[in-house]
Design a protein around this motif. Sequence first.
Motif, mmCIF file in Angstrom:
data_model
loop_
_atom_site.group_PDB
_atom_site.id
_atom_site.type_symbol
_atom_site.label_atom_id
_atom_site.label_comp_id
_atom_site.label_asym_id
_atom_site.label_seq_id
_atom_site.Cartn_x
_atom_site.Cartn_y
_atom_site.Cartn_z
ATOM 1 N N GLN A 50 27.218 25.426 4.279
ATOM 2 C CA GLN A 50 28.291 24.868 3.459
ATOM 3 C C GLN A 50 29.285 25.935 3.026
ATOM 4 N N LYS A 51 28.807 27.143 2.826
ATOM 5 C CA LYS A 51 29.683 28.231 2.394
ATOM 6 C C LYS A 51 30.451 28.865 3.554
ATOM 7 N N ALA A 52 30.062 28.541 4.800
ATOM 8 C CA ALA A 52 30.691 29.154 5.969
ATOM 9 C C ALA A 52 32.089 28.595 6.172
ATOM 10 N N HIS A 53 33.073 29.480 6.278
ATOM 11 C CA HIS A 53 34.467 29.095 6.488
ATOM 12 C C HIS A 53 34.999 29.744 7.768
ATOM 13 N N ILE A 54 35.833 29.008 8.481
ATOM 14 C CA ILE A 54 36.557 29.552 9.641
ATOM 15 C C ILE A 54 38.045 29.484 9.328
ATOM 16 N N PHE A 55 38.648 30.641 9.114
ATOM 17 C CA PHE A 55 40.067 30.742 8.725
ATOM 18 C C PHE A 55 40.345 29.923 7.464
ATOM 19 N N GLY A 56 39.380 29.922 6.538
ATOM 20 C CA GLY A 56 39.557 29.248 5.254
ATOM 21 C C GLY A 56 39.120 27.809 5.232
ATOM 22 N N ALA A 57 38.687 27.252 6.372
ATOM 23 C CA ALA A 57 38.257 25.854 6.430
ATOM 24 C C ALA A 57 36.745 25.794 6.611
ATOM 25 N N PRO A 58 36.017 25.081 5.731
ATOM 26 C CA PRO A 58 34.563 24.933 5.891
ATOM 27 C C PRO A 58 34.213 24.186 7.179
ATOM 28 N N LEU A 59 33.084 24.540 7.780
ATOM 29 C CA LEU A 59 32.676 23.910 9.030
ATOM 30 C C LEU A 59 32.453 22.412 8.871
ATOM 31 N N ALA A 60 32.028 21.994 7.663
ATOM 32 C CA ALA A 60 31.709 20.575 7.447
ATOM 33 C C ALA A 60 32.893 19.756 6.953
ATOM 34 N N ARG B 257 43.627 21.347 6.338
ATOM 35 C CA ARG B 257 44.501 20.548 7.194
ATOM 36 C C ARG B 257 45.276 21.396 8.198
ATOM 37 N N VAL B 258 45.664 22.578 7.807
ATOM 38 C CA VAL B 258 46.351 23.459 8.767
ATOM 39 C C VAL B 258 45.412 23.861 9.889
ATOM 40 N N VAL B 259 44.177 24.248 9.538
ATOM 41 C CA VAL B 259 43.213 24.663 10.556
ATOM 42 C C VAL B 259 42.852 23.492 11.467
ATOM 43 N N THR B 260 42.617 22.311 10.898
ATOM 44 C CA THR B 260 42.248 21.153 11.723
ATOM 45 C C THR B 260 43.388 20.716 12.632
ATOM 46 N N VAL B 261 44.622 20.744 12.141
ATOM 47 C CA VAL B 261 45.768 20.362 12.988
ATOM 48 C C VAL B 261 45.916 21.328 14.160
ATOM 49 N N ILE B 262 45.800 22.626 13.877
ATOM 50 C CA ILE B 262 45.921 23.616 14.956
ATOM 51 C C ILE B 262 44.829 23.407 15.996
ATOM 52 N N MET B 263 43.610 23.161 15.550
ATOM 53 C CA MET B 263 42.509 22.976 16.499
ATOM 54 C C MET B 263 42.662 21.668 17.275
ATOM 55 N N ILE B 264 43.154 20.613 16.628
ATOM 56 C CA ILE B 264 43.374 19.350 17.335
ATOM 57 C C ILE B 264 44.460 19.516 18.400
ATOM 58 N N VAL B 265 45.531 20.227 18.063
ATOM 59 C CA VAL B 265 46.606 20.471 19.041
ATOM 60 C C VAL B 265 46.078 21.272 20.224
ATOM 61 N N GLN C 44 34.618 20.931 -3.539
ATOM 62 C CA GLN C 44 33.178 21.167 -3.631
ATOM 63 C C GLN C 44 32.696 22.148 -2.567
ATOM 64 N N LEU C 45 33.451 22.262 -1.468
ATOM 65 C CA LEU C 45 33.107 23.208 -0.392
ATOM 66 C C LEU C 45 33.849 24.532 -0.541
ATOM 67 N N ASP C 46 34.447 24.762 -1.740
ATOM 68 C CA ASP C 46 35.144 26.024 -2.058
ATOM 69 C C ASP C 46 36.297 26.287 -1.090
ATOM 70 N N ALA C 47 37.141 25.284 -0.880
ATOM 71 C CA ALA C 47 38.294 25.444 -0.002
ATOM 72 C C ALA C 47 39.449 24.644 -0.554
ATOM 73 N N SER D 35 28.344 33.941 6.844
ATOM 74 C CA SER D 35 29.642 34.165 7.475
ATOM 75 C C SER D 35 30.019 32.973 8.352
ATOM 76 N N GLY D 36 31.303 32.626 8.313
ATOM 77 C CA GLY D 36 31.788 31.558 9.184
ATOM 78 C C GLY D 36 31.697 31.926 10.646
ATOM 79 N N TRP D 37 31.844 33.218 10.956
ATOM 80 C CA TRP D 37 31.737 33.658 12.338
ATOM 81 C C TRP D 37 30.323 33.472 12.866
ATOM 82 N N ALA D 38 29.316 33.718 12.006
ATOM 83 C CA ALA D 38 27.936 33.545 12.445
ATOM 84 C C ALA D 38 27.660 32.087 12.809
ATOM 85 N N TRP D 39 28.091 31.151 11.952
ATOM 86 C CA TRP D 39 27.887 29.733 12.236
ATOM 87 C C TRP D 39 28.818 29.229 13.347
ATOM 88 N N GLY D 40 30.057 29.713 13.362
ATOM 89 C CA GLY D 40 30.991 29.297 14.417
ATOM 90 C C GLY D 40 30.532 29.747 15.792
#
Length: 423
Positions: A145-155, A176-184, A167-170, A34-39
């Motif tokens: 590698q399979k862990a996703h946070i809101f559809g974006a892989p941690l790596a 890009r949407v998740v990374t832009v929101i987190m950068i903002v 290759q990361l199933d995303a 789960s992405g929540w477990a790794w996040g």
Amino acid sequence: MDTIASFFSFITTPVSWIIVQFHSLYGAVFGESSGWAWGLSIVSLVILIRICLIPLFVKQIKATRAMQTLQPEMKKIQERYKNDKQRQSEEMMKLYKESGTNPLSSCLPILAQSPFFFALYHVLNTIAQGKTIGAMNSDLVASAQKAHIFGAPLASKFTDSASVIEQLDASVMDVRVVTVIMIVLMSLSQFFTQRQLMTKNVDTTVKTPFMQQQKMLMYVFPIIFAVFGINFPVGVLVYWLTTNVWTMGQQMYVIHNNPTPGSKAQAAYLERLSKKVERKGSVSGRGRRAIVKAIVAKGRDRNPAERKFINGLNKMGLAAQPDGTVVKSEKLAADQSQDGDTTHTGAAKRQQPKRQTKAQRQAAVKAEAEAAAENGEPQAGKPAADKSQGGATRAGGPGNGARSRAQSGRKGPQQRSKSSSKK
């Protein structure tokens, strides 16, 4: 970046081990992949690091305030030795030594976090490549590698190509949407943290170049995070956003409970403290007593907010002590009542009719003097005797009145001579 990563490689094993331990805990609840477990494992890593860095944060606060206090002296040294840089640096070092201040102390928390930051970046970058690192074996790498946070892989990163993200199933859009929101969010949290420091917790009585530098950093830091953030993996963005939020909350706590002397936050804090003292009649808490103790020790060097606080205590009939406590002061309460204070003691004193009695007595003396003058008596200062003599004149006729006045005239000089002889 490979050179930096290899330099901090000694800490990648401890960082990866901590992440694995937290993942085993959260994986039992949310699932191992789960992405929540790794996040949450990354978030817990940040919290653990920041708790360990609290002593350094306290040193940073003290160093920053000491630097603000030294700014006027530093400016004088710069102007005095502006043509001699070597002498200028020598005097600066002497000033730091005498005051016990280290300019690098304000950077200690950031410097202490740097190894963990680069180690986490190296761990996540290695996971994206499907390689093992530190305590991360092949199974854990595949799970991460399979862990996703809101559809974006941690790596994954904003700059990754579509083939790498596939290759990361995303999808590229999700990443890009998740990374832009987190950068903002990361940039805004950094801006707000610096802004509340400049607007609330800076000594407004001292105008120095240090304040201008801090204002510049308030706008520069968010831009730096926005530029470099597109090259950070999502897991590193989670790390940096978490540490920014922690810093913002930690700073809000410090501003609220231990503000910088001379700042707007201190004026608001002393106003709240004054209300609590008025309600309870004492200063509770070691931190509050330490602040009152520092204010008392300043003496005449208190700023306007501190003087207002001390005067407020005096009006309440209280006096601040050198140990930070307050005690009742009857003398101060009496002084305030004489100055027009509306305390109970002052009200009781104003109810005494001493002045009115004196006025009535003066009016009575004046009336008797006027009555004596109407009767033709020369001794206006002795109304009782004059009245009795006037009564005798009326009873015994004009001759008797003349003789009485003559006698009183003769007695007057004799009495004055007796009093002068006594003296």
